[in-house]
Design an enzyme around this catalytic site. Structure first.
Site, mmCIF file in Angstrom:
data_model
loop_
_atom_site.group_PDB
_atom_site.id
_atom_site.type_symbol
_atom_site.label_atom_id
_atom_site.label_comp_id
_atom_site.label_asym_id
_atom_site.label_seq_id
_atom_site.Cartn_x
_atom_site.Cartn_y
_atom_site.Cartn_z
ATOM 1 N N GLY A 138 24.160 -25.196 58.728
ATOM 2 C CA GLY A 138 24.610 -24.777 57.277
ATOM 3 C C GLY A 138 23.808 -23.633 56.631
ATOM 4 N N HIS A 139 24.343 -23.083 55.629
ATOM 5 C CA HIS A 139 23.584 -22.009 55.203
ATOM 6 C C HIS A 139 23.826 -22.236 53.600
ATOM 7 C CE1 HIS A 139 23.132 -19.434 58.510
ATOM 8 N NE2 HIS A 139 24.201 -19.784 58.791
ATOM 9 N N GLY B 187 22.502 -21.358 49.256
ATOM 10 C CA GLY B 187 22.161 -20.022 48.571
ATOM 11 C C GLY B 187 20.969 -19.732 48.599
ATOM 12 N N SER B 188 19.920 -20.423 48.904
ATOM 13 C CA SER B 188 18.545 -19.950 49.120
ATOM 14 C C SER B 188 18.160 -19.975 50.562
ATOM 15 C CB SER B 188 17.593 -20.916 48.344
ATOM 16 O OG SER B 188 17.837 -22.423 48.517
ATOM 17 N N THR C 210 18.558 -21.682 54.989
ATOM 18 C CA THR C 210 19.426 -22.282 56.154
ATOM 19 C C THR C 210 18.809 -23.358 56.361
ATOM 20 O OG1 THR C 210 19.414 -19.644 57.164
ATOM 21 C CG2 THR C 210 19.765 -21.675 58.430
ATOM 22 N N LYS D 274 15.513 -27.495 55.512
ATOM 23 C CA LYS D 274 15.627 -26.477 54.839
ATOM 24 C C LYS D 274 14.580 -25.098 54.927
ATOM 25 C CE LYS D 274 17.803 -26.463 50.598
ATOM 26 N NZ LYS D 274 17.671 -26.572 49.167
ATOM 27 N N ASP E 172 24.198 -28.971 39.063
ATOM 28 C CA ASP E 172 25.052 -28.441 40.106
ATOM 29 C C ASP E 172 25.669 -29.363 41.045
ATOM 30 O OD1 ASP E 172 26.647 -26.461 41.396
ATOM 31 O OD2 ASP E 172 24.790 -25.987 42.870
#
Length: 922
Positions: free
Chosen positions: A622-623, A625-626, A628, A643, A747
């Protein structure tokens, strides 16, 4: 209408009907015997667009126009006021805005419902001239200018329902309101009303519901309200009322709900209350004195009683649970004395029992400790004596047990381990002795264990290291002996205190490195083998005693090490000459570790080299916002998620973006590194240097909740969804209420909820979480906008101020996803509309409430799903103050457990959502 509005429901008008006036046979249309249209009802047709102008010119006989629960654009269609024969105009939940016209020409109107819209400007006081009105509803239109209820309201003598809640009304309630004798429902809550309640309100002989809560009304409650003999529900909470509770109120024959909490009422609770038919009585946060009527609850089926935060004294009413329906018994912070009646032990329906901060004494009845459905049991700060009974093991639903600051003696019974849902235990400042039972390791949900200030006199059991969710552990001021178990250092709770005991032996190195050594003071027998900070200097050095055998062993090891070292050097020299090219290829990789900052938070065997070598495309899952996210299977068989934030080599280290990333990394590390909770993602460690910023997490094999709900091949049943909701809520409650300072996630969304192999949830992605720095009990901080569209609380979007209530709102959206199976934003909701609007547009009727439930669940657990839907609606209330706290949400979800009463039952009896958005303080 078909040209101006769009929606699939209009397809029902495409059927060709033979004969004269075929439109009269269209769904939603009714005609008179002359063929004139007299009724249009397209409520909840999911229509969008502008309502056509000049409708009255084409439909001169129109009597009923129902447009509620659609997505109409623009301002109120002023041309409607020309429908002089119109008797009913219902336009609730239509998202219309702008100002309203003069309604005085509409003399025939009987029903005017413009609730839950966005109207602004001057309130249309012209409605007070519509003498045929029976229903007037402007509920939740909070953008009007301040306005006052005019004296000539008295002309609306046919009015049965007047709902003007949260619509910017101020000033006093006019005495002329007493002329509205047809009123059945009067709701003026959530405004800015001042002054006294006019005694003339006692003339409303047909009134069944009176809601005046959340205003600034003052003075005494008039005795004349005792004339409202049909009154069922009276709520005047959160005002400034003084004086006594009128005895006449307590004699009302049909009264079921009386809420007067958060006022300044004085005097005693009237004796007549004992003979009332009340089901809910909430009088907390007043200045009431004297004794509670002894027979209170004897002649009624009380569901909830809250007398907390007063100055009441005497004994507690023994018959309060006579009706067998009592769920909440809350009398905390009063001056009650005497012993607890054995009758309470038979109150098996109880969910919360809170009698803390009183002067109660005697032993705790065994049955109270073992109530089967009790969730919160708070007996703290009293004078109770005797032991903790073994029946505590029967409290299978118990989440929080507070008995601190009493005179409880004896041992902590091992049977406490059978109360498997315990999250918090506080038994501090009592007279407990003996050991801490090793069976406590079974309580895997436990995050707070407070046993300080007792006479516990055994060693610290190693079994405590099994409590992986433990965040607060306080065993100070006891008589504990022996060594500190090394295994406890795997936990390193956010707060730990072993001070003032009789512990001995070396202090584990990780306690020194973790800065927790000060929590070990007052243990003369403890020593340290190495000084890593100034705090450790307060402890003596451990004696270095070496036997001859141990010295010989050291010599052998040393000589062997030299031999091995020489051999390795010779081997490397040969190998280097042959593999120079390979070494050059790996030079950059190896240099990554020269100045690598490594910080570990949990015990796990990690090879940094192995982690970095595995950062290849095939391992990407997955990717964000900050950066991979990779799934990496280590050589030891463990699987971790890594991450990788953007590399500094591709960005200027001094750039604004890079500084933001550095701050984000530090926030996530500092936040997650100090957290121990079963519903918060576990951060194992991080690596950071000029080349790499890596966060290593536990791997969650079932991905995130978004994919499970909206893309997954496996349908999550309601029991699983409820368990997920409760887990998320418990994680957020921990962040908001169990940490100092608390943490706002900012969030919360379904993609940030990860699921383990058993579909238990964990809250993740704290990259934009914010630790509250505000003082004085404030729960907010100004910050740049963060969050995700569809989940964002409305006040955050314009105030840029994050509060815990913003997280509550976002959680409410996730709840709606779980209930409906729909995404937060879908095309069917309409342009610029989200799931909150869609749900709100459906729940006015029980059929609509059933419609929002995920149809894939085949109708099981409908009652329980509706119960959770109520919680979601409260969480997403537009007024932050009315939203519950996450602690309250946890308890509400526990009470909505589909398996609460030992068996998961299927239910087809849908309960109506009446008063679902009304404040429920208990």
């Amino acid at each position: 209408m078909k040209k101006s509005l769009s929606g699939e429901s209009f397809s029902r008008w495409d059927v060709v009907v033979a004969g004269e006036n075929p439109y009269c046979y269209y769904p939603g249309i009714a005609c008179d015997n002359r063929g004139y249209v007299v009724k249009i009802d397209v409520s909840a047709w999911s229509l969008t667009g502008h309502f056509p102008a000049d409708v009255c010119s084409y439909l001169p006989e129109l009597r009923i126009l129902r447009l509620s629960n659609n997505n109409l654009h623009g301002n109120f269609p002023d041309s409607i006021i020309n429908c002089s024969l119109l008797e009913e105009l219902s336009m609730a939940w239509t998202s219309l805005s702008g100002t309203l016209p003069d309604f005085s020409p509409m003399k025939s109107l009987r029903v005017l419902d413009l609730s839950y819209n966005l109207f602004s400007g001057e309130f249309p006081v012209s409605v007070t001239s519509l003498v045929n009105l029976e229903v007037l509803n402007f509920n939740e239109n909070g953008a009007f200018n301040l306005w006052e209820l005019p004296e000539d309201i008295s002309g609306l003598t046919k009015l049965k329902l007047m709902v003007l809640s949260t619509c910017m009304m101020h000033g006093q309630i006019p005495a002329s309101i007493g002329n509205l004798t047809s009123l059945v429902d009067l709701e003026l809550s959530g405004n800015f009303l001042v002054g006294q309640i006019p005694v003339e309100m006692g003339n409303l002989k047909n009134l069944q519901q009176l809601e005046l809560y959340y205003n600034q009304l003052s003075g005494e409650i008039p005795d004349e309200l005792g004339n409202l003999t049909k009154l069922v529900d009276l709520d005047m909470s959160v005002n400034r009322f003084t004086g006594r509770i009128p005895e006449s109120l307590c004699k009302l024959p049909n009264l079921r709900v009386l809420q007067l909490y958060n006022n300044s009422l004085t005097g005693e609770i009237p004796g007549a209350m004992a003979n009332s038919t009340l089901k809910i009585l909430s009088l907390y946060d007043n200045i009431l004195t004297g004794e509670v009527p002894r027979n209170l609850g004897y002649s009624s089926e009380l569901i909830a009683l809250d007398l907390s935060e007063n100055r009441l004294s005497g004994e507690l009413p023994p018959e309060i649970c006579k009706g067998g329906k009592l769920l909440y018994f809350l009398v905390l912070e009063n001056r009650f004395s005497g012993e607890l009646s054995e009758n309470y032990a038979n109150c098996v329906s109880l969910v919360r029992f809170r009698v803390n901060n009183n002067h109660l004494q005697g032993s705790i009845p065994e049955g109270i400790l073992g109530l089967p459905h009790i969730s919160i049991l708070d007996l703290s700060f009293n004078r109770f004596t005797g032991p903790i009974a073994k029946t505590i093991g029967n409290a299978k639903n118990l989440s929080e047990l507070f008995i601190q600051s009493n005179r409880i003696s004896g041992v902590l019974p091992p049977e406490i381990s059978k109360a498997s849902n315990l999250v918090k235990i506080d038994l501090s400042n009592n007279l407990l002795s003996g050991p801490i039972p090793p069976e406590i390791e079974i309580l895997r949900k436990l995050n707070l264990l407070m046993l300080q200030g007792n006479k516990l006199n055994s060693s610290i059991p190693k079994s405590l290291s099994s409590l992986k969710s433990l965040n607060v552990l306080d065993l100070s001021n006891n008589l504990l002996t022996g060594k500190i178990p090394e295994s406890l250092c795997e936990l390193l709770p956010n707060s730990i205190n072993f001070s003032n005991n009789r512990l001995s032996g070396p202090v584990p190195l990780s306690l020194i490195r973790g800065g927790l050594i000060e929590s070990l003071s007052g243990n003369p027998g403890l020593c340290v083998s190495v000084y890593l900070n100034s705090s450790a200097q307060n402890f003596s050095a451990c004696p270095q005693i070496y036997s001859r055998k141990r010295l010989n062993c050291i010599w052998v090891i040393g000589i062997s090490g030299v031999v091995v070292f020489v051999g390795v050097v010779l081997f490397l020299k040969r190998w280097f000459s042959r593999e120079r090219a390979v070494m050059e290829h790996d030079e950059t990789l190896s240099s990554s570790f020269i100045h690598c900052d490594v910080k570990s938070f949990h015990k796990i065997n990690l090879d940094q080299h192995e982690i970095i070598e595995a950062l290849v495309d095939k391992n990407i899952v997955g990717h964000g916002g900050s950066g991979t996210v990779y799934k990496i299977e280590l050589s030891n068989g463990e699987i971790v998620a890594v991450k990788k934030l953007w590399s500094r080599k591709t960005k200027d280290p001094a750039s604004e973006d890079q500084l933001l990333l550095d701050k984000e990394l530090k926030t996530e590390v500092d936040t997650l590194g100090n957290i121990r909770h079963k519903n918060i993602i576990k951060l194992y460690c991080y690596f950071s240097n000029l080349d790499w910023n890596l966060l290593v997490y536990e791997y969650m094999p079932n991905g995130n909740l978004w994919d499970a709900l909206h893309r997954g091949s496996i349908l999550l049943d309601w029991v699983t969804r409820h368990r997920i909701a409760l887990g998320i809520a418990q994680g957020l409650a921990y962040l908001h209420h169990d940490l100092l300072p608390p943490i706002i996630h900012r969030d919360i969304k379904s993609t940030n909820i990860l699921l383990n192999a058993d579909y238990y949830p964990k809250v993740a992605d704290f990259g934009i979480a914010k630790v509250l720095q505000a003082r004085g009990g404030k729960d907010s901080t100004s910050t740049s906008i963060a969050g995700t569209y569809g989940y964002l609380a409305p006040e955050y979007a314009y105030s840029h101020k994050a509060t815990t209530k913003c997280d509550v709102y976002s959680f409410g959206v996730v709840l709606m996803e779980l209930i409906t199976g729909k995404k937060p934003v879908e095309e069917e909701f309409g342009e610029n509309k989200n799931i909150i609007y869609w749900v709100s547009s459906k729940v006015d009727t029980k059929e609509g409430a059933m419609e929002v439930l995920d149809k894939r669940l085949l109708g099981t657990f409908r009652d329980e799903m509706i119960q959770v839907l109520r919680i979601a609606i409260r969480c997403t209330c537009s007024v932050p103050a009315i939203r519950p706290t996450m602690n309250e949400v946890v308890q509400l979800l526990i009470e909505a457990d589909p398996c609460l009463f030992d068996t998961c039952k299927s239910s087809n009896n849908i309960k109506e959502l009446s008063n679902s958005i009304k404040t429920e303080p208990i």
